[in-house]
Scaffold this motif. Structure first.
Motif, PDB file in Angstrom:
ATOM      1  N   ARG A 137       0.829  -1.207   0.000  1.00 16.46           N
ATOM      2  CA  ARG A 137       0.000   0.000   0.000  1.00 16.46           C
ATOM      3  C   ARG A 137       0.868   1.264   0.000  1.00 16.46           C
ATOM      4  O   ARG A 137       0.547   2.260  -0.657  1.00 16.46           O
ATOM      5  CB  ARG A 137      -0.916  -0.007   1.236  1.00 16.46           C
ATOM      6  CG  ARG A 137      -1.974  -1.116   1.219  1.00 16.46           C
ATOM      7  CD  ARG A 137      -2.918  -0.944   2.399  1.00 16.46           C
ATOM      8  NE  ARG A 137      -3.890  -2.018   2.466  1.00 16.46           N
ATOM      9  CZ  ARG A 137      -3.814  -3.051   3.310  1.00 16.46           C
ATOM     10  NH1 ARG A 137      -2.798  -3.127   4.174  1.00 16.46           N
ATOM     11  NH2 ARG A 137      -4.732  -3.985   3.309  1.00 16.46           N
ATOM     12  N   ALA A 189       2.184   1.904  -3.487  1.00 16.38           N
ATOM     13  CA  ALA A 189       1.124   2.424  -4.355  1.00 16.38           C
ATOM     14  C   ALA A 189       0.791   3.878  -4.024  1.00 16.38           C
ATOM     15  O   ALA A 189       0.511   4.688  -4.927  1.00 16.38           O
ATOM     16  CB  ALA A 189      -0.115   1.547  -4.225  1.00 16.38           C
ATOM     17  N   ARG A 190       0.854   4.215  -2.745  1.00 16.49           N
ATOM     18  CA  ARG A 190       0.512   5.578  -2.322  1.00 16.49           C
ATOM     19  C   ARG A 190       1.612   6.568  -2.691  1.00 16.49           C
ATOM     20  O   ARG A 190       1.329   7.688  -3.144  1.00 16.49           O
ATOM     21  CB  ARG A 190       0.271   5.584  -0.814  1.00 16.49           C
ATOM     22  CG  ARG A 190      -0.160   6.947  -0.263  1.00 16.49           C
ATOM     23  CD  ARG A 190      -0.497   6.849   1.207  1.00 16.49           C
ATOM     24  NE  ARG A 190       0.631   6.435   2.023  1.00 16.49           N
ATOM     25  CZ  ARG A 190       0.764   5.236   2.586  1.00 16.49           C
ATOM     26  NH1 ARG A 190      -0.167   4.309   2.415  1.00 16.49           N
ATOM     27  NH2 ARG A 190       1.824   4.946   3.321  1.00 16.49           N
ATOM     28  N   ARG A 191       2.849   6.170  -2.529  1.00 17.73           N
ATOM     29  CA  ARG A 191       3.958   7.103  -2.733  1.00 17.73           C
ATOM     30  C   ARG A 191       4.417   7.189  -4.183  1.00 17.73           C
ATOM     31  O   ARG A 191       5.107   8.140  -4.546  1.00 17.73           O
ATOM     32  CB  ARG A 191       5.128   6.700  -1.833  1.00 17.73           C
ATOM     33  CG  ARG A 191       4.818   6.866  -0.348  1.00 17.73           C
ATOM     34  CD  ARG A 191       6.019   6.577   0.529  1.00 17.73           C
ATOM     35  NE  ARG A 191       7.152   7.448   0.206  1.00 17.73           N
ATOM     36  CZ  ARG A 191       8.325   7.395   0.842  1.00 17.73           C
ATOM     37  NH1 ARG A 191       8.489   6.515   1.820  1.00 17.73           N
ATOM     38  NH2 ARG A 191       9.310   8.191   0.495  1.00 17.73           N
ATOM     39  N   GLN A 192       4.067   6.188  -4.985  1.00 18.63           N
ATOM     40  CA  GLN A 192       4.441   6.228  -6.391  1.00 18.63           C
ATOM     41  C   GLN A 192       3.203   5.990  -7.251  1.00 18.63           C
ATOM     42  O   GLN A 192       3.042   4.943  -7.865  1.00 18.63           O
ATOM     43  CB  GLN A 192       5.526   5.192  -6.691  1.00 18.63           C
ATOM     44  CG  GLN A 192       6.812   5.493  -5.922  1.00 18.63           C
ATOM     45  CD  GLN A 192       8.003   4.710  -6.428  1.00 18.63           C
ATOM     46  OE1 GLN A 192       8.625   3.968  -5.693  1.00 18.63           O
ATOM     47  NE2 GLN A 192       8.343   4.882  -7.699  1.00 18.63           N
ATOM     48  N   PRO A 193       2.317   6.969  -7.304  1.00 10.68           N
ATOM     49  CA  PRO A 193       1.045   6.789  -8.014  1.00 10.68           C
ATOM     50  C   PRO A 193       1.205   6.565  -9.507  1.00 10.68           C
ATOM     51  O   PRO A 193       0.291   6.045 -10.154  1.00 10.68           O
ATOM     52  CB  PRO A 193       0.293   8.092  -7.715  1.00 10.68           C
ATOM     53  CG  PRO A 193       1.351   9.085  -7.376  1.00 10.68           C
ATOM     54  CD  PRO A 193       2.422   8.305  -6.688  1.00 10.68           C
ATOM     55  N   SER A 194       2.346   6.936 -10.072  1.00  3.88           N
ATOM     56  CA  SER A 194       2.548   6.707 -11.504  1.00  3.88           C
ATOM     57  C   SER A 194       2.818   5.235 -11.813  1.00  3.88           C
ATOM     58  O   SER A 194       2.704   4.802 -12.966  1.00  3.88           O
ATOM     59  CB  SER A 194       3.719   7.552 -12.016  1.00  3.88           C
ATOM     60  OG  SER A 194       4.941   7.139 -11.417  1.00  3.88           O
ATOM     61  N   ARG A 249       2.103   1.514 -12.204  1.00  9.94           N
ATOM     62  CA  ARG A 249       0.944   0.651 -12.419  1.00  9.94           C
ATOM     63  C   ARG A 249       1.175  -0.638 -11.631  1.00  9.94           C
ATOM     64  O   ARG A 249       1.936  -1.496 -12.046  1.00  9.94           O
ATOM     65  CB  ARG A 249       0.765   0.363 -13.912  1.00  9.94           C
ATOM     66  CG  ARG A 249       0.460   1.608 -14.743  1.00  9.94           C
ATOM     67  CD  ARG A 249       0.551   1.305 -16.218  1.00  9.94           C
ATOM     68  NE  ARG A 249       1.913   0.887 -16.590  1.00  9.94           N
ATOM     69  CZ  ARG A 249       2.251   0.470 -17.817  1.00  9.94           C
ATOM     70  NH1 ARG A 249       1.346   0.417 -18.780  1.00  9.94           N
ATOM     71  NH2 ARG A 249       3.500   0.107 -18.067  1.00  9.94           N
TER      72      ARG A 249
END
Length: 352
Positions: free
Chosen positions: A189, A192-197, A199
């Motif tokens: 999580r 995913a939160r810290r690197q939104p780019s 996929r």
């Protein structure tokens, strides 16, 4: 002969797991292999389709199969329905048979240690996937214990993710459902939160169902990179089989340096990381440098298929089970016993 949960009621959900890979490996090593699924035999031996009610029948039938097949080696997996008394009966009838026990679970788990201690009384060799000084399995244990890596199989690990750049996802990570509140899930999580780019295909948490069978392999090979984080990341050369699945299918695989796998792979083959910030930095780097991602992933894929080939591990199991001289210098630690390890290890799991 392999005894364990393979080719049964899972309906091919687990066809790429460790036991089928070992079966392939023994066959390639020139062995005639027969599989006995204790759970399936137990279930089909009673009209109630109950493993508990069918347990006596499964034990009787294993003895009957051994009489017919006359195995030289009986390799036991997690066949908990089979009693030690049954193994002793088989040994009594076939005095030249060797019996080995393979255990791939964490040695931090007390019920798992109890399983090993129970089998240690009746087998000739124990094979575990942790290269640690092993606990004493009981004063009556005489079986030596050895490390084996999780196998990679050329037929079951057929992905070539390094050969492509058109995958839908950058990073793949799979958990079994029920682990939503674990450290591993929180790490995923956080990424995913810290690197939104990025996929990120996370399976098994937050409404994303876990996958099995071909669907799992399809999702795995639809990513460029994989995150291999186990329940325990502090024990020397211990990793869940997701690591061999990811590397074996050509993903650039991120592995905690605390596992010690950097003794077997180089930094040009696997993306090792220590603290979380190093993981995030390397994810960004390889996301932006796809050519380098492909180069490192292919190098790791080639190394894993050479080092951890299922037939090579099967050959090692045979040689150790029959007290034969080793036919080659294997790349993994080969002198693990109940008292000694190749080297002392003291590592923390890292700041995840």
């Amino acid at each position: 002969m392999i005894v364990g949960d393979l080719f049964g009621g899972d309906l091919a959900d687990n066809h790429y797991m460790i036991m089928p890979k070992l079966l392939h490996g023994f066959a390639r090593a020139g062995c005639a292999v027969h599989a006995f699924n204790d759970r399936e035999v137990a279930r089909t031996s009673t009209p109630f389709r109950s493993s508990a009610f069918g347990r006596p029948a499964a034990n009787r039938k294993l003895i009957a199969v051994c009489r017919r097949f006359q195995p030289d080696l009986l390799l036991l997996g997690h066949c908990e329905l089979i009693s030690n008394e049954t193994i002793q009966s088989i040994r009594g009838e076939m005095e030249n048979v060797r019996v080995a026990y393979r255990n791939v679970d964490s040695l931090d788990d007390q019920p798992n240690l109890d399983r090993i201690r129970r089998r240690a009384k009746v087998v000739d060799a124990i094979f575990v996937t942790t290269a640690l000084p092993l606990p004493t399995f009981g004063s009556d244990n005489t079986a030596p214990s050895y490390f084996i890596p999780n196998p990679v199989d050329q037929a079951l690990d057929g992905g070539r993710c390094f050969a492509h750049s058109n995958q839908e996802n950058d990073l793949f990570f799979a958990l079994d459902e029920g682990h939503a509140n674990t450290e591993r899930a929180n790490l995923a999580r956080s990424i995913a939160r810290r690197q939104p780019s990025l996929r990120f295909d996370i399976r098994g948490i937050d409404g994303r169902p876990s996958l099995r069978g071909a669907a799992y392999l399809q999702a795995l090979t639809n990513a460029r990179m994989g995150l291999s984080v186990s329940r325990q990341n502090k024990h020397y050369l211990y990793a869940s089989d997701r690591m061999s699945q990811y590397i074996g299918n050509g993903l650039l695989t991120f592995v905690p340096r605390s596992t010690g796998f950097n003794d077997l792979f180089s930094e040009d083959e696997v993306a090792f990381f220590g603290e979380r910030e190093e993981l995030l930095d390397k994810l960004t780097h390889f996301e932006e440098h796809d050519g380098e991602r492909r180069r490192v992933a292919e190098a790791g894929w080639r190394a894993a298929h050479a080092m951890f080939a299922s037939e090579r591990i099967a050959k090692y199991i045979i040689e150790r089970s029959f007290d034969q001289p080793l036919s080659e210098s294997y790349p993994w630690p080969t002198e693990i016993s109940n008292q000694t390890a190749v080297r002392p290890i003291s590592r923390s799991s890292g700041d995840f």
